[in-house]
Design an enzyme around this catalytic site. Sequence first.
Site, mmCIF file in Angstrom:
data_model
loop_
_atom_site.group_PDB
_atom_site.id
_atom_site.type_symbol
_atom_site.label_atom_id
_atom_site.label_comp_id
_atom_site.label_asym_id
_atom_site.label_seq_id
_atom_site.Cartn_x
_atom_site.Cartn_y
_atom_site.Cartn_z
ATOM 1 N N ALA A 23 30.413 -26.432 42.603
ATOM 2 C CA ALA A 23 30.300 -27.807 43.092
ATOM 3 C C ALA A 23 29.590 -27.897 44.445
ATOM 4 O O ALA A 23 28.962 -28.905 44.752
ATOM 5 C CB ALA A 23 31.687 -28.426 43.182
ATOM 6 N N THR A 27 26.954 -30.985 46.664
ATOM 7 C CA THR A 27 27.477 -31.914 47.677
ATOM 8 C C THR A 27 26.336 -32.576 48.455
ATOM 9 O O THR A 27 26.435 -33.732 48.842
ATOM 10 C CB THR A 27 28.434 -31.215 48.681
ATOM 11 O OG1 THR A 27 27.744 -30.119 49.287
ATOM 12 C CG2 THR A 27 29.689 -30.710 47.990
ATOM 13 N N HIS A 121 31.558 -25.126 32.127
ATOM 14 C CA HIS A 121 32.556 -26.196 32.056
ATOM 15 C C HIS A 121 32.002 -27.458 31.414
ATOM 16 O O HIS A 121 32.522 -28.546 31.614
ATOM 17 C CB HIS A 121 33.092 -26.498 33.465
ATOM 18 C CG HIS A 121 33.855 -25.341 34.057
ATOM 19 N ND1 HIS A 121 34.082 -25.186 35.388
ATOM 20 C CD2 HIS A 121 34.431 -24.263 33.457
ATOM 21 C CE1 HIS A 121 34.773 -24.058 35.604
ATOM 22 N NE2 HIS A 121 34.985 -23.480 34.452
ATOM 23 N N CYS A 129 32.588 -35.940 19.843
ATOM 24 C CA CYS A 129 33.818 -35.989 19.046
ATOM 25 C C CYS A 129 34.385 -34.576 18.994
ATOM 26 O O CYS A 129 33.668 -33.616 18.699
ATOM 27 C CB CYS A 129 33.501 -36.488 17.643
ATOM 28 S SG CYS A 129 34.901 -36.255 16.520
ATOM 29 N N CYS A 154 36.405 -41.582 16.861
ATOM 30 C CA CYS A 154 35.091 -41.392 16.241
ATOM 31 C C CYS A 154 35.011 -42.138 14.906
ATOM 32 O O CYS A 154 35.887 -41.977 14.055
ATOM 33 C CB CYS A 154 34.869 -39.896 16.020
ATOM 34 S SG CYS A 154 33.402 -39.488 15.077
ATOM 35 N N SER A 195 30.517 -21.959 45.526
ATOM 36 C CA SER A 195 31.743 -21.914 44.727
ATOM 37 C C SER A 195 32.843 -21.258 45.535
ATOM 38 O O SER A 195 32.610 -20.247 46.203
ATOM 39 C CB SER A 195 31.525 -21.126 43.438
ATOM 40 O OG SER A 195 32.771 -20.954 42.767
HETATM 41 P P1 NAD Z 1 35.015 -25.834 44.765
HETATM 42 O O1 NAD Z 1 35.156 -27.275 45.150
HETATM 43 O O2 NAD Z 1 36.237 -25.065 44.484
HETATM 44 O O3 NAD Z 1 34.239 -25.060 45.938
HETATM 45 C C1 NAD Z 1 33.043 -25.543 46.471
HETATM 46 C C2 NAD Z 1 32.667 -24.645 47.643
HETATM 47 O O4 NAD Z 1 31.391 -25.035 48.102
HETATM 48 C C3 NAD Z 1 33.638 -24.741 48.811
HETATM 49 O O5 NAD Z 1 34.105 -23.445 49.126
HETATM 50 C C4 NAD Z 1 32.777 -25.332 49.960
HETATM 51 O O6 NAD Z 1 33.036 -24.700 51.194
HETATM 52 C C5 NAD Z 1 31.374 -25.014 49.520
HETATM 53 N N1 NAD Z 1 30.378 -26.002 49.939
HETATM 54 C C6 NAD Z 1 30.392 -27.344 49.722
HETATM 55 N N2 NAD Z 1 29.253 -27.909 50.169
HETATM 56 C C7 NAD Z 1 28.505 -26.901 50.716
HETATM 57 C C8 NAD Z 1 27.225 -26.838 51.350
HETATM 58 N N3 NAD Z 1 26.455 -27.940 51.514
HETATM 59 N N4 NAD Z 1 26.781 -25.631 51.792
HETATM 60 C C9 NAD Z 1 27.551 -24.511 51.652
HETATM 61 N N5 NAD Z 1 28.746 -24.504 51.039
HETATM 62 C C10 NAD Z 1 29.229 -25.698 50.573
HETATM 63 O O7 NAD Z 1 33.987 -25.758 43.566
HETATM 64 P P2 NAD Z 1 33.890 -24.745 42.340
HETATM 65 O O8 NAD Z 1 34.105 -23.353 42.782
HETATM 66 O O9 NAD Z 1 32.637 -25.121 41.626
HETATM 67 O O10 NAD Z 1 35.126 -25.103 41.398
HETATM 68 C C11 NAD Z 1 35.442 -26.434 41.133
HETATM 69 C C12 NAD Z 1 35.416 -26.898 39.697
HETATM 70 O O11 NAD Z 1 35.076 -28.256 39.816
HETATM 71 C C13 NAD Z 1 34.346 -26.334 38.822
HETATM 72 O O12 NAD Z 1 35.027 -25.903 37.708
HETATM 73 C C14 NAD Z 1 33.440 -27.510 38.421
HETATM 74 O O13 NAD Z 1 33.427 -27.614 37.005
HETATM 75 C C15 NAD Z 1 34.104 -28.735 38.906
HETATM 76 N N6 NAD Z 1 33.315 -29.728 39.705
HETATM 77 C C16 NAD Z 1 31.991 -29.933 39.432
HETATM 78 C C17 NAD Z 1 31.257 -30.838 40.207
HETATM 79 C C18 NAD Z 1 29.806 -31.031 39.874
HETATM 80 O O14 NAD Z 1 29.422 -30.876 38.718
HETATM 81 N N7 NAD Z 1 28.958 -31.325 40.857
HETATM 82 C C19 NAD Z 1 31.854 -31.531 41.252
HETATM 83 C C20 NAD Z 1 33.231 -31.312 41.503
HETATM 84 C C21 NAD Z 1 33.935 -30.393 40.720
HETATM 85 ZN ZN ZN Z 2 33.905 -37.225 14.599
#
Ligand code: NAD
Ligand code: ZN
Length: 250
Positions: A23, A27, A121, A129, A154, A195
């Site tokens: 994620a 951000t 994910h 469906c 569905c 992550s």
């Molecule tokens: P997490 O939220 O656990 O960790 C994100 C990490 O990124 C944190 O440690 C944070 O310090 C770091 N971070 C955030 N912005 C940053 C930047 N600009 N520069 C450097 N580091 C930065 O995320 P994860 O490990 O992906 O696990 C969360 C779960 O959430 C995943 O399974 C995912 O499926 C889901 N998720 C996805 C999204 C998306 O698709 N964008 C958003 C939220 C959650």
């Molecule tokens: Zn169906």
Amino acid sequence: MDAISTLQSWLDDASNIVFFTGAGISTESGIPDFRSPGTGLWTKMKPIMFQDFLASQSVRDESWRRKFDNNSTISSAQPNAGHNAIAELSRAGRLRAVITQNIDNLHQDSGLPDDAVIELHGNASYATCLDCGHRFELDELEGRFQRQGTMPDCEHCTGIIKTATISFGQAMPEQAMSRAQQATTDADLFIVVGSSLTVQPAAGFPELAHHLGCRLAILNREETPLDPIADLVLHEEIGQTLAFAVGLNA
Ligand code: NAD
Ligand code: ZN
């Protein structure tokens, strides 16, 4: 050599680069992550477990309500410098794959071919469906949900419709898991980006890369549990760091 120069030279040497993204890479596109202190989504609401979603129409409707309330953030988001730097390596023919935990479709939007993106994910930009696999577009479902006040099943098979994401408690997608395993085995450089490495089994891939003797780099603002086994750790901002490392201006 400082950490960023080391990353640059490893990128120059490698021809089967695997990125493992979370994620944090999105951000800077305005999508909040889950665990960053203060802004993380989980400081606001608890995730819905897959078994609860299956068991109750009212839980499903609550999940759809959340989805449609939050959807504009994801659907209007654009790839940022971090996604673009990875796409640049792909165009140069040096990328083996991106294994992503993200569900936001931004790697594809940055120009990566579908077969270079391995989604552990799932994907939140459409629904399927759970029984017959028919694909549904969110706009159409939102209209139905607003008109009926509940999400119908569905029409092809009466199965339950769900966004194409993998929820907590739901089985991991087998094909994506085996593609990720193969890509990790093929990698000559494995880079974790944005992550917290706290979600299993996804975080097992960087561990596997390390055990196979591949160079492991971690780029994340905060510490992760795998920092001690990584060959290189950068606690830096993602967009500007990756853009610089691949020679693009952030
Ligand atoms: P997490 O939220 O656990 O960790 C994100 C990490 O990124 C944190 O440690 C944070 O310090 C770091 N971070 C955030 N912005 C940053 C930047 N600009 N520069 C450097 N580091 C930065 O995320 P994860 O490990 O992906 O696990 C969360 C779960 O959430 C995943 O399974 C995912 O499926 C889901 N998720 C996805 C999204 C998306 O698709 N964008 C958003 C939220 C959650
Ligand atoms: Zn169906």
